[in-house]
Design a protein around this motif. Structure first.
Motif, mmCIF file in Angstrom:
data_model
loop_
_atom_site.group_PDB
_atom_site.id
_atom_site.type_symbol
_atom_site.label_atom_id
_atom_site.label_comp_id
_atom_site.label_asym_id
_atom_site.label_seq_id
_atom_site.Cartn_x
_atom_site.Cartn_y
_atom_site.Cartn_z
ATOM 1 N N THR A 98 0.889 -1.355 0.020
ATOM 2 C CA THR A 98 -0.135 -0.148 -0.007
ATOM 3 C C THR A 98 0.803 1.322 0.039
ATOM 4 O O THR A 98 0.638 2.330 -0.703
ATOM 5 N N ALA A 99 1.924 1.350 0.896
ATOM 6 C CA ALA A 99 2.906 2.202 1.047
ATOM 7 C C ALA A 99 3.619 2.562 -0.359
ATOM 8 O O ALA A 99 3.756 3.823 -0.949
ATOM 9 N N LEU A 100 3.858 1.393 -1.308
ATOM 10 C CA LEU A 100 4.609 1.531 -2.477
ATOM 11 C C LEU A 100 3.530 2.062 -3.531
ATOM 12 O O LEU A 100 4.168 2.847 -4.456
ATOM 13 N N ALA A 101 2.265 1.661 -3.467
ATOM 14 C CA ALA A 101 1.414 2.179 -4.322
ATOM 15 C C ALA A 101 1.311 3.810 -4.140
ATOM 16 O O ALA A 101 0.954 4.468 -5.199
ATOM 17 N N ARG A 102 1.454 4.152 -2.907
ATOM 18 C CA ARG A 102 1.007 5.526 -2.710
ATOM 19 C C ARG A 102 2.056 6.548 -3.339
ATOM 20 O O ARG A 102 2.117 7.467 -4.086
ATOM 21 N N ILE A 103 3.371 5.761 -3.241
ATOM 22 C CA ILE A 103 4.720 6.551 -3.892
ATOM 23 C C ILE A 103 4.597 6.368 -5.305
ATOM 24 O O ILE A 103 4.663 7.411 -5.982
#
Length: 566
Positions: free
Chosen positions: A134-139
């Motif tokens: 999820t954090a990677l998707a936000r980046i």
């Protein structure tokens, strides 16, 4: 040398077996992943517009790349290791019980604890993997947004602010990654401790067995080696367990995305599409962007709550039956729904050009989305040549209704490809005809290589006006006889390009039914009919001169210089 031939032959066979196992497993795994990528992309292409509101670009890119890569790691390396180490572990356990079941039980006494620990860390590793993705998707979403909007960032000097926001996303990703790595490291450390405890139990219990006579010293030494051999595959399996959990988490996310269903579907038995005439009819159309609007209406219907006088709601889901909800059942307060279009009744005969004007938020572009069936109305229905849009196959409808959007879109490829848009039905002659009719040929023929000129992603090497001319040419090429809808096609272009578009429209519009959303007087006044929209309703309907004579909303807009926006 002759004595060593059998050994070499045995080694060759082992090598060939290992090679065949790895090759065929990899081949089947990569084929499955390639099919999954294609299936996922086709699924994304078939979704309605609300889907793209639920998932950011970063999330979609992460599903297509990062999660598929995690599955690739699972199939390419982890599966091979799991198969080989599992077979080794089972074989060692069988041998241990065959030799001495008491020593075998001692050696494997920690297995129940190991299973509990594995179950404990499974939930945490998969959960932390979900947080990391999820954090990677936000980046990914932030990068995609800022790389596309870099001009805006630089023009207003927001580089430092953007870098600070990115640092926050990057910190969140690092924290999520550290949590995942911490859980993985703790799991491996606990495995090592349990293997040492298991060996200690074997030494203590086996020593007692040697003294008691139910085991020999040689057997105990052998079992120590067996125990070490048994725990090696367990530790290797534990190392792969992290990859397995990450891969399974990726599979869950991909499966969840594949489980989403588009609300805009072709009917099971669509009506054949006759040659398009272009007659449009909107019957009491109500529409809201609230994705749960249909469910709210159904719930209120079940409760039979009054909404307007003695009227009650009796809606039908969009696309079922005639898709029409009686106007007496709907009101601005219905089920607390924020309506964008409210009770639109409109009939456009074949060949008529209708201009739609109104202030921002009046519902003009929403009406365009309904005509192309990007959305379905919650109440009422729309008919094309007497056929409800919900009874037509989506492919047929999209060929019959061509939309030129306010923000023209270009893809990486040649000019000709951008006009035909991968359609094999559009030949070179049609491409050139569409370019000439739309006046796009004026700039195309001056480009290096003409129709084979390479367009960069997003049309970065073309002006806004050139992209708009290409969008008009594309609409003509893909729908040469259908209804033409122009959504603010002249709102962001220079005067010279506007003159080219006006000349092209004068040539095109009289041959087909056309709907023009605009705020420039030059685009509006020559229309056969002008509709003025306000707060989701049509409040005025007539020609340019008729509406000026009425001295109403249109006349006020006209006096203000048509200063309206889309």
């Amino acid at each position: 040398m002759a004595d060593r031939d059998p050994v070499w032959r045995s080694g060759d066979r082992l090598f060939l077996l290992q090679y065949a196992q790895t090759y065929f497993l990899q081949q089947s795994g990569q084929r499955a992943l390639a099919d999954l990528r294609t299936r996922l992309f086709r699924h994304i292409l078939g979704q309605d517009q609300s889907f793209y509101g639920r998932y950011s670009t970063g999330e979609l890119v992460t599903r297509m790349t990062g999660d598929i890569d995690a599955l690739n790691q699972l199939l390419s390396a982890s599966v091979v290791t799991i198969l080989t180490e599992s077979v080794t572990l089972i074989a060692v356990i069988v041998v241990m019980f065959a030799v001495n079941w008491r020593l075998a039980l001692l050696a494997l006494a920690v297995l129940p604890v190991l299973l509990f620990v594995t179950r404990y860390f499974r939930r945490r590793i998969r959960g932390s993997s979900r947080g990391e993705r999820t954090a990677l998707a936000r980046i990914s979403g932030f990068l995609n947004e800022h790389l596309h909007g870099m001009l805006l960032v630089q023009l207003f000097g927001r580089q430092a602010a953007s870098a600070e926001i990115y640092a926050g996303f990057n910190h969140a990703y690092r924290q999520a990654l550290l949590i995942l790595r911490r859980h993985s490291a703790l799991f491996l450390a606990v495995q090592e401790i349990l293997s040492s405890v298991g060996l200690a139990l074997l030494l203590f219990g086996g020593g007692s067995g040697v003294l008691a006579g139910w085991a020999t010293l040689g057997m105990l030494v052998t079992f120590i080696q067996y125990a070490e051999r048994a725990f090696q595959p367990i530790l290797r399996l534990s190392e792969e367990y992290n990859s397995v959990q990450i891969g399974l988490g990726a599979a869950e996310r991909v499966e969840r995305m594949l489980a989403s269903r588009s609300r805009i579907l072709s009917p099971a038995q669509p009506q054949p599409m006759p040659p398009v005439q272009g007659a449009l009819k909107l019957e009491d159309v109500w529409f809201s962007y609230d994705p749960d609007a249909a469910e709210k209406l159904a719930a209120q219907t079940a409760n039979r709550e009054p909404v307007s006088g003695n009227a009650t709601i009796a809606p039908q889901p969009a696309g079922s039956g005639n898709g029409k909800t009686p106007s007496s059942a709907l009101s601005p307060q219905t089920a607390s729904i924020e309506w964008v279009l409210r009770g639109i009744n409109l009939e456009i005969p074949v060949g008529q050009t209708v201009a739609i004007v109104g202030a921002t938020g009046a519902g003009k572009s929403s009406l365009v989305g309904l005509l192309a069936r990007l959305y379905d109305p919650q109440g009422g229905r729309i008919l094309l040549d007497g056929v409800p849009l919900t009874d037509l196959a989506l492919a047929d409808l999209r060929r019959a209704v061509a939309v030129v959007p306010q923000d023209p879109i270009c893809l990486a490829g040649s000019i000709a490809m951008n006009i035909r848009l991968y359609s094999n039905d559009v030949d070179d002659a049609t491409v050139r005809w569409a370019a000439e009719q739309s006046n796009a040929a004026h700039f195309i023929e001056r480009l290096p290589n003409g129709y084979e000129y390479h367009v960069e992603p997003g049309g970065a090497n073309l002006s806004v006006g050139q992209r708009q001319l290409l969008a008009l040419a594309r609409a003509l090429a893909l729908s040469p006889r259908g209804v033409l809808v122009l959504d603010e096609a002249t709102s962001s272009i220079d005067t010279a390009t506007e003159l080219l578009i006006q000349e092209a429209l004068a040539r095109i519009l009289h041959t087909r039914t056309s709907i023009v959303i605009a705020h420039r007087l030059s685009t509006i006044r020559d229309a056969d009919r002008i509709l003025v929209m306000e707060q989701g309703r049509v409040i005025e309907d007539g020609t340019h001169s008729e509406l000026l004579t009425r001295d109403g909303a249109y006349a006020r807009l006209h006096r203000s210089g048509m200063g309206m926006t889309a």
